[in-house]
Design a protein around this motif. Structure first.
Motif, short mmCIF file in Angstrom:
data_model
loop_
_atom_site.label_atom_id
_atom_site.label_comp_id
_atom_site.label_asym_id
_atom_site.label_seq_id
_atom_site.Cartn_x
_atom_site.Cartn_y
_atom_site.Cartn_z
N GLU A 112 -8.42 2.13 5.96
CA GLU A 112 -8.23 3.77 6.60
C GLU A 112 -7.71 3.86 7.98
O GLU A 112 -6.87 5.00 8.03
CB GLU A 112 -9.67 4.29 6.35
N THR A 113 -8.00 3.12 8.92
CA THR A 113 -7.48 3.04 10.30
C THR A 113 -6.86 1.80 10.52
O THR A 113 -7.63 0.60 10.16
CB THR A 113 -8.33 3.44 11.07
N THR A 153 -3.32 6.54 5.77
CA THR A 153 -3.71 5.70 6.96
C THR A 153 -3.72 6.10 8.16
O THR A 153 -2.56 6.68 8.42
CB THR A 153 -3.06 4.18 6.77
#
Length: 197
Positions: A120-121, A147
């Motif tokens: 996600e990150t 992202t």
């Protein structure tokens, strides 16, 4: 012709522009892009040891400046640096076939998809003067537009960056080349547009 001190002043302004100055936050992965500068690998290890991410992916085969200079791919050397700094081998993934930033991203994305790694990150690490071009390239070429991308680099000031591996004139020439690419690459579809002051 520009005087030496004028060249340096101009180079410092470009250097500052190249830093995107993102604040770090806890991420799923650290993606460290390979190069001739091992300080990026040291910084990746430090961030991992400080708990900023679960995994490090080192991405890079042989690039323009390491082909014929390094005896093994950039990512392998980066991984050795991180392991020596205390990062466990099983927390590191090595992608050592890419030869440019576009391939770094594509091959890394293939790995996280294949290994089913949730991202996600991500914190993306590069040399300081390549932060902005890296960010502009990722925003254009990273397949998952959801992202959250944070770009960072070893916190080294312009005046302290240069050494025998990274001589000043060599870096200034590279950096001016990157500034040119920031202007030209969006039209080719390689990067998003960046405001140039």
């Amino acid at each position: 012709k520009m005087q030496e001190h004028e060249v340096i002043e101009h180079a410092k302004r470009v250097w500052d522009y190249m830093l995107v100055k993102h604040s770090l936050k806890k991420s799923n992965i650290i993606l460290a892009l390979g190069s001739h500068d091992m300080r990026v690998a040291e910084y990746a290890a430090r961030l991992w040891l400080d708990g900023w991410a679960d995994l490090i992916i080192f991405s890079g085969g042989y690039g323009n400046f390491t082909q014929g200079v390094f005896d093994k791919p950039e990512a392998d050397l980066f991984a050795e640096v991180a392991i020596a700094a205390g990062v466990p081998k099983e927390r590191i993934i090595v992608e050592n076939k890419s030869t440019n930033t576009g391939e770094n991203l594509r091959f890394t994305y293939d790995i996280i998809t294949r290994e089913n790694i949730n991202v996600e990150t991500m914190i993306v690490l590069q040399k300081p003067y390549m932060e902005r071009r890296t960010y502009a390239t990722i925003k254009k070429q990273w397949p998952d537009k959801n992202t959250d991308i944070l770009v960072s680099s070893p916190p080294i000031a312009f005046d302290n960056y240069f050494n025998s591996d990274t001589p000043r004139d060599f870096i200034i020439n590279n950096m001016m080349g990157d500034l040119q690419r920031i202007k030209e690459y969006p039209a080719k579809g390689y990067q998003i547009q960046q405001e140039i002051p």
